[in-house]
Design an enzyme around this catalytic site. Structure first.
Site, mmCIF file in Angstrom:
data_model
loop_
_atom_site.group_PDB
_atom_site.id
_atom_site.type_symbol
_atom_site.label_atom_id
_atom_site.label_comp_id
_atom_site.label_asym_id
_atom_site.label_seq_id
_atom_site.Cartn_x
_atom_site.Cartn_y
_atom_site.Cartn_z
ATOM 1 N N SER A 181 0.831 -1.203 0.000
ATOM 2 C CA SER A 181 0.000 0.000 0.000
ATOM 3 C C SER A 181 0.866 1.254 0.000
ATOM 4 O O SER A 181 2.027 1.231 0.437
ATOM 5 C CB SER A 181 -0.904 -0.001 1.230
ATOM 6 O OG SER A 181 -1.517 1.260 1.415
ATOM 7 N N TYR A 194 -2.379 -0.753 10.698
ATOM 8 C CA TYR A 194 -2.220 -1.110 9.277
ATOM 9 C C TYR A 194 -1.024 -0.387 8.675
ATOM 10 O O TYR A 194 -0.166 -0.997 8.029
ATOM 11 C CB TYR A 194 -3.493 -0.746 8.522
ATOM 12 C CG TYR A 194 -3.414 -0.971 7.034
ATOM 13 C CD1 TYR A 194 -3.411 -2.261 6.506
ATOM 14 C CD2 TYR A 194 -3.347 0.105 6.142
ATOM 15 C CE1 TYR A 194 -3.336 -2.473 5.134
ATOM 16 C CE2 TYR A 194 -3.277 -0.095 4.787
ATOM 17 C CZ TYR A 194 -3.272 -1.388 4.284
ATOM 18 O OH TYR A 194 -3.200 -1.601 2.926
#
Length: 314
Positions: A181, A194
């Site tokens: 990501s 995360y």
């Protein structure tokens, strides 16, 4: 007839034909590259059951790769392997092999790695595309959830990488590709655990790149904003509230489709680029702002959180 209209009538069809021809040639070139770059090579996909995993599996299988499909469900892996086999020419492709792999179950990793290595006795390419996502305020996340995120997004991938490296080093060839990501580069509110896991795995592969270069092993990272999976997710994003910081990480229109991401993966494998960022201008600017104007970046993030809280109290 007006000469201008005549010119327009003649030019527009030509532009349409040329544009269509360009996209056709582009698709043909990408298809050719995928076949030449992976033919006869052993390719591991860590999450073959995701949208991106299935797209990669289809492209690489047609390209003649010796696929090792990994995932958490044996039944779904069998279905995918059957679909690939039924949709291809058996004389030009290899039947995919399947291995159960769950990064959330660290106790099973040693056995899974051994099975992966036993499939063909060697590996050429490993695509790390597994990921677990959580969005919540930091104080509401339990330590167990934090650990589960780190297992799935950090400890699992690096354990697999360490497990396959001796084989690659002995052959002095191999390519490790991390699909990560953009939050491996920057972090936005409500994604503390995360973003931490994504920063950690990004740093690991960045360090590893320099360590294994002398052995002929390539390490690539591809950072994206979001990989679209379904129409429902797109609709959800389109109807969400507009926040300052949400512009940095929205699913529409700043996400990428599985086929777009697969195209970039094929290109990266072919030219061995070390780092790729798939993002529009605004997220890219945010990365630079975080480095060169950190106080401004932090102020924008905080303002976004304040606006969110205010809108919820109205």
């Amino acid at each position: 007839m007006d000469p201008t209209w005549t010119t327009t009538i003649l030019v527009v069809p030509c532009v349409v034909v040329l544009t269509a021809g360009f996209f056709y040639l582009y698709g043909a070139i990408i298809s050719l590259l995928s076949k030449t770059s992976v033919r006869n090579k052993v390719v591991v996909i860590t999450d073959s059951l995701s949208g991106l995993g299935k797209e990669c599996a289809g492209v690489f299988h047609k390209g003649g790769a010796r696929l090792i499909l990994c995932g958490k469900s044996w039944e779904k892996l069998e279905e995918l392997a059957d679909e690939l086999a039924n949709a291809s020419d058996p004389s030009a492709t290899f039947p995919p092999k399947i291995v159960l792999l769950d990064f959330g179950d660290m106790d099973s990793m040693a056995e899974a790695i051994a099975e992966i290595l036993e499939c063909y006795g060697c590996l050429d390419i490993v695509i790390f595309n597994s990921s677990m996502k959580v969005k919540a305020p930091a104080q509401s996340l339990s330590l167990e959830m934090d650990k589960l995120l780190m297992d799935n997004n950090y400890f699992g991938p690096i354990t697999l990488a360490k497990g396959v490296l001796p084989s690659m080093i002995s052959r002095r060839s191999g390519h490790l590709l991390l699909v990560n990501s953009i939050q491996g580069k920057i972090a936005v509110p409500f994604r503390t655990a995360y973003a931490a896991s994504k920063h950690a795995v990004q740093a690991f592969f960045d360090c590893l790149r320099a360590e294994v270069e002398e052995f002929g092993i390539s390490v690539s990272t591809i950072n994206h904003t979001f990989i679209s999976c379904s129409a429902s997710e797109t609709t959800e994003a389109a109807t969400s509230r507009s926040l300052l910081w949400s512009l940095l990480y929205t699913r529409k229109p700043r996400g990428v489709s599985p086929d777009e991401a697969t195209t970039e993966i094929v290109r990266t494998l072919n030219n061995k680029r070390k780092e790729v960022l798939i993002a529009p201008s605004l997220p890219k600017m945010a990365i630079y702002a975080r480095s060169f104007f950190p106080n401004m970046f932090f102020a924008v993030m905080a303002a976004g959180v304040n606006n969110s809280a205010a809108s919820e109290n109205m």
